[in-house]
Design a protein around this motif. Structure first.
Motif, PDB file in Angstrom:
ATOM      1  N   ARG A  96      35.339  -4.603 -29.277  1.00 18.29           N
ATOM      2  CA  ARG A  96      34.462  -4.298 -30.365  1.00 18.29           C
ATOM      3  C   ARG A  96      35.171  -3.420 -31.344  1.00 18.29           C
ATOM      4  O   ARG A  96      34.495  -3.073 -32.299  1.00 18.29           O
ATOM      5  CB  ARG A  96      33.376  -3.211 -29.641  1.00 18.29           C
ATOM      6  N   LEU A  97      36.592  -3.065 -31.302  1.00 24.71           N
ATOM      7  CA  LEU A  97      37.149  -2.377 -32.310  1.00 24.71           C
ATOM      8  C   LEU A  97      37.389  -3.287 -33.804  1.00 24.71           C
ATOM      9  O   LEU A  97      37.581  -4.412 -33.576  1.00 24.71           O
ATOM     10  CB  LEU A  97      38.625  -2.096 -31.824  1.00 24.71           C
ATOM     11  N   PRO A  98      36.871  -2.835 -34.634  1.00 21.90           N
ATOM     12  CA  PRO A  98      36.775  -3.770 -36.072  1.00 21.90           C
ATOM     13  C   PRO A  98      38.225  -3.819 -36.316  1.00 21.90           C
ATOM     14  O   PRO A  98      39.281  -3.258 -35.970  1.00 21.90           O
ATOM     15  CB  PRO A  98      36.139  -2.712 -37.055  1.00 21.90           C
ATOM     16  N   VAL A  99      38.398  -5.027 -36.816  1.00 22.04           N
ATOM     17  CA  VAL A  99      39.713  -5.233 -37.233  1.00 22.04           C
ATOM     18  C   VAL A  99      40.359  -4.633 -38.324  1.00 22.04           C
ATOM     19  O   VAL A  99      41.691  -4.637 -37.780  1.00 22.04           O
ATOM     20  CB  VAL A  99      39.736  -6.914 -37.969  1.00 22.04           C
TER      21      VAL A  99
END
Length: 89
Positions: free
Chosen positions: A25-28
């Motif tokens: 779920r960590l944004p790119v």
């Protein structure tokens, strides 16, 4: 009766960065910043199945953080490349 103050739990920063890199779920954009940390880069490469080709290429470009000898050069007795040793003589 007062409750005693809570003491901070010691956390190893490297382990936190590695766990963040594994989080799908960590944004790119944040993942790209984490790739500068060698352990996080390794964890992302190993555990993230959602990596785009571009992010995978960034991981390959950044490598594993270990310097690799250049092609055709062998480390000399001092551990330096022979070309470097000759240039400093």
């Amino acid at each position: 009766m007062q409750t005693p103050p809570r003491l901070p739990v010691p956390v190893h920063l490297d382990e936190v960065l590695k766990a963040l890199a594994r989080n799908a779920r960590l944004p790119v954009p944040l993942l790209r910043r984490l790739l500068q940390h060698g352990g996080a880069r390794e964890e992302a490469a190993r555990w993230r199945s959602d990596l785009t080709d571009q992010v995978a290429e960034e991981i390959d470009t950044l490598g594993n953080g270990k310097a690799e000898p250049r092609a055709g050069l062998q480390p000399g007795p001092s551990g330096r490349d022979e070309a470097q040793a000759g240039a400093q003589r």
